[in-house]
Motif scaffolding. Structure first.
Motif, PDB file in Angstrom:
ATOM      1  N   ALA A 254       3.654  17.595 -46.049  1.00 39.54           N
ATOM      2  CA  ALA A 254       3.463  17.588 -44.598  1.00 39.54           C
ATOM      3  C   ALA A 254       4.808  17.689 -43.887  1.00 39.54           C
ATOM      4  O   ALA A 254       5.797  17.072 -44.310  1.00 39.54           O
ATOM      5  CB  ALA A 254       2.741  16.314 -44.170  1.00 39.54           C
ATOM      6  N   TRP A 255       4.853  18.439 -42.799  1.00 42.59           N
ATOM      7  CA  TRP A 255       6.076  18.629 -42.010  1.00 42.59           C
ATOM      8  C   TRP A 255       6.591  17.279 -41.511  1.00 42.59           C
ATOM      9  O   TRP A 255       5.829  16.445 -41.030  1.00 42.59           O
ATOM     10  CB  TRP A 255       5.757  19.548 -40.834  1.00 42.59           C
ATOM     11  CG  TRP A 255       6.931  20.032 -40.041  1.00 42.59           C
ATOM     12  CD1 TRP A 255       7.651  21.162 -40.257  1.00 42.59           C
ATOM     13  CD2 TRP A 255       7.503  19.411 -38.875  1.00 42.59           C
ATOM     14  NE1 TRP A 255       8.635  21.302 -39.307  1.00 42.59           N
ATOM     15  CE2 TRP A 255       8.573  20.235 -38.439  1.00 42.59           C
ATOM     16  CE3 TRP A 255       7.224  18.257 -38.149  1.00 42.59           C
ATOM     17  CZ2 TRP A 255       9.350  19.949 -37.327  1.00 42.59           C
ATOM     18  CZ3 TRP A 255       8.000  17.949 -37.047  1.00 42.59           C
ATOM     19  CH2 TRP A 255       9.051  18.790 -36.635  1.00 42.59           C
ATOM     20  N   LYS A 256       7.916  17.066 -41.621  1.00 43.38           N
ATOM     21  CA  LYS A 256       8.536  15.824 -41.158  1.00 43.38           C
ATOM     22  C   LYS A 256       9.300  16.065 -39.865  1.00 43.38           C
ATOM     23  O   LYS A 256       9.891  17.137 -39.664  1.00 43.38           O
ATOM     24  CB  LYS A 256       9.480  15.275 -42.233  1.00 43.38           C
ATOM     25  CG  LYS A 256       8.762  14.778 -43.482  1.00 43.38           C
ATOM     26  CD  LYS A 256       9.735  14.295 -44.538  1.00 43.38           C
ATOM     27  CE  LYS A 256      10.505  13.062 -44.103  1.00 43.38           C
ATOM     28  NZ  LYS A 256      11.349  12.529 -45.201  1.00 43.38           N
ATOM     29  N   SER A 257       9.309  15.054 -39.018  1.00 43.92           N
ATOM     30  CA  SER A 257       9.932  15.172 -37.698  1.00 43.92           C
ATOM     31  C   SER A 257      11.450  15.291 -37.758  1.00 43.92           C
ATOM     32  O   SER A 257      12.093  15.572 -36.747  1.00 43.92           O
ATOM     33  CB  SER A 257       9.547  13.972 -36.827  1.00 43.92           C
ATOM     34  OG  SER A 257       9.953  12.765 -37.432  1.00 43.92           O
ATOM     35  N   THR A 258      12.038  15.115 -38.932  1.00 41.40           N
ATOM     36  CA  THR A 258      13.475  15.324 -39.096  1.00 41.40           C
ATOM     37  C   THR A 258      13.807  16.815 -39.226  1.00 41.40           C
ATOM     38  O   THR A 258      14.977  17.188 -39.239  1.00 41.40           O
ATOM     39  CB  THR A 258      13.980  14.582 -40.340  1.00 41.40           C
ATOM     40  OG1 THR A 258      13.154  14.917 -41.459  1.00 41.40           O
ATOM     41  CG2 THR A 258      13.957  13.080 -40.134  1.00 41.40           C
ATOM     42  N   SER A 259      12.780  17.637 -39.317  1.00 37.03           N
ATOM     43  CA  SER A 259      12.980  19.091 -39.453  1.00 37.03           C
ATOM     44  C   SER A 259      13.410  19.694 -38.123  1.00 37.03           C
ATOM     45  O   SER A 259      13.091  19.174 -37.048  1.00 37.03           O
ATOM     46  CB  SER A 259      11.680  19.761 -39.918  1.00 37.03           C
ATOM     47  OG  SER A 259      11.251  19.254 -41.164  1.00 37.03           O
ATOM     48  N   THR A 260      14.091  20.816 -38.217  1.00 37.93           N
ATOM     49  CA  THR A 260      14.517  21.541 -37.012  1.00 37.93           C
ATOM     50  C   THR A 260      13.919  22.951 -36.962  1.00 37.93           C
ATOM     51  O   THR A 260      14.290  23.748 -36.097  1.00 37.93           O
ATOM     52  CB  THR A 260      16.047  21.637 -36.943  1.00 37.93           C
ATOM     53  OG1 THR A 260      16.534  22.324 -38.115  1.00 37.93           O
ATOM     54  CG2 THR A 260      16.671  20.253 -36.862  1.00 37.93           C
ATOM     55  N   ALA A 261      13.037  23.264 -37.887  1.00 35.39           N
ATOM     56  CA  ALA A 261      12.407  24.588 -37.929  1.00 35.39           C
ATOM     57  C   ALA A 261      11.103  24.488 -38.729  1.00 35.39           C
ATOM     58  O   ALA A 261      10.718  23.403 -39.176  1.00 35.39           O
ATOM     59  CB  ALA A 261      13.341  25.625 -38.544  1.00 35.39           C
ATOM     60  N   GLY A 262      10.443  25.631 -38.884  1.00 32.69           N
ATOM     61  CA  GLY A 262       9.251  25.685 -39.738  1.00 32.69           C
ATOM     62  C   GLY A 262       7.970  25.201 -39.081  1.00 32.69           C
ATOM     63  O   GLY A 262       7.036  24.816 -39.782  1.00 32.69           O
ATOM     64  N   ILE A 263       7.904  25.194 -37.751  1.00 28.36           N
ATOM     65  CA  ILE A 263       6.694  24.751 -37.054  1.00 28.36           C
ATOM     66  C   ILE A 263       5.711  25.918 -36.937  1.00 28.36           C
ATOM     67  O   ILE A 263       6.055  26.981 -36.418  1.00 28.36           O
ATOM     68  CB  ILE A 263       7.024  24.211 -35.647  1.00 28.36           C
ATOM     69  CG1 ILE A 263       7.931  22.991 -35.747  1.00 28.36           C
ATOM     70  CG2 ILE A 263       5.765  23.898 -34.880  1.00 28.36           C
ATOM     71  CD1 ILE A 263       8.454  22.525 -34.406  1.00 28.36           C
TER      72      ILE A 263
END
Length: 394
Positions: A254-263
């Motif tokens: 699952a996508w983590k909120s620490t990410s800056t891309a990939g939404i």
């Protein structure tokens, strides 16, 4: 301080239409007027909205039972909000996860197939639709369709712009959210998503919206998880500052909120988002080459659609509008018509698309000088008239 969101325009009831010509107040009169319209405007382009998909079980926005009429608090998510707010995305994808089953089961209806047959008769050259349900390309793959606001059948990455089929994305949502998947199965068991009647759905605690989501008051949206773009996860893109973007997922993917891309977002034009430039140009080009504009099932409340109708008016081509209820600024399109004209200069009728268009197609078939090969090919439709479209739905 509560965050202010842009107000959706034209959520109130629009003024009742003036029927043009006056004889279009009956089905027979409207058919006669639209026949005159087609005689004067070959190479017609269709501009459709949510009203054409109501018979497929989808809600519209401003009809008698439309989302804005029934749910006064409804506010669609904005593009900026979707991009910036992890919790807003959780809520969006949770609702969409529950609503996808309804959209997946729904099929094109008699109105969509009537458009196909108008194309077969050489009367319609292309379709511009505001709808994101993909019913037009399904019903008439040979008749070009411009999906002005995109489509729900895919997701698209906001970073690399790669598309992902929505059914693949749906399977990932189910895997990441087993409790929500179990809840969806419970909803399906009640039959709430099987009925096309929005009142029955609401009686079971559900609200459905035209963009394919389900509203569940007080649902624990914060628990919902969604995947990252698989391409960006494998090869994170370069950020605008030249650094490598960060795409992180938890142990389940699952996508983590620490990410800056990939939404990932739905491949639709969200409120506050610009229509893709190639699509905008293609739609404008269609209007520039049209001999007439047939507006079906839309109040033209969205400016992206209204401006296309205004462009057609500025070109001086005939406009026919078939819609239940008022249309934004419709006097603009009919103010200068000859009072004695019978449809060749313009038509405004107020009937459901599924009621009027199949009957129109049958009448046009009977009056058409189609060659014998075409007649043999369409023999079933000629014998059974509008009922053939109902058979297509079974």
């Amino acid at each position: 301080m509560r965050k202010h969101y842009m107000r959706i325009p034209y959520t109130d009831v629009l003024a009742s239409p003036t029927i043009i010509p006056k004889t279009s107040n009956t089905i027979a009169g409207a058919i006669a007027a639209i026949q005159e319209f087609f005689h004067a405007s070959r190479s017609t382009v269709v501009l459709s909205g949510a009203g054409i998909s109501v018979a497929s079980g989808l809600a519209d926005y401003r009809g008698a039972k439309g989302t804005y009429r029934v749910n006064k608090t409804y506010r669609p998510i904005y593009y900026s909000e979707f991009l910036q707010n992890h919790e807003a995305r959780k809520r969006y994808w949770a609702r969409s996860f529950l609503g996808w089953t309804t959209l997946l089961k729904a099929k094109p209806n008699a109105g969509h197939y009537a458009v196909k047959h108008l194309g077969d008769l050489g009367l319609v050259q292309s379709v511009i639709t505001q709808n994101v349900d993909s019913f037009h390309p399904k019903a008439h793959p040979q008749l070009p369709t411009i999906e002005l606001h995109g489509y729900l059948r895919s997701c698209v990455c906001t970073s690399c712009h790669e598309e992902l089929p929505r059914d693949t994305f749906q399977h990932e949502l189910a895997r990441l959210n087993p409790a929500w998947e179990a809840f969806l199965q419970e909803i399906l068991a009640t039959g709430a998503l099987d009925t096309e009647n929005p009142d029955e759905r609401r009686s079971k605690g559900l609200r459905t919206n035209p963009d394919g989501d389900v509203d569940l008051p007080d649902a624990p949206y914060t628990t919902f998880r969604y995947p990252s773009c698989p391409r960006c996860l494998t090869a994170p893109p370069i950020a605008t500052d030249g650094s490598r973007a960060r795409v992180e997922v938890d142990t389940d993917g699952a996508w983590k909120s620490t990410s800056t891309a990939g939404i990932l977002k739905p491949a639709v034009t969200m409120f506050g988002e610009n229509i893709r430039a190639p699509v905008k140009v293609e739609a404008e080009h269609a209007i520039e080459n049209a001999g007439g504009l047939l507006v079906l099932g839309t109040s033209l409340a969205t400016y992206s659609a209204w401006r296309l109708a205004k462009r057609a008016k500025d070109r001086g081509i005939p406009i026919a509008i078939i819609n239940l209820g008022g249309v934004r600024g419709e006097d603009t399109f009919f103010a200068d018509l000859d009072p004695s004209q019978e449809g060749s200069q313009g038509v405004r009728a107020e009937f459901s698309i599924g009621e009027l268009l199949p009957a129109l197609v049958e009448q046009m078939r009977q009056s058409s000088s189609m060659n014998s090969a075409q007649e043999d090919h369409n023999h079933s439709a000629e014998q059974h008239g509008a009922s053939v479209f109902k058979d297509m739905m079974s």
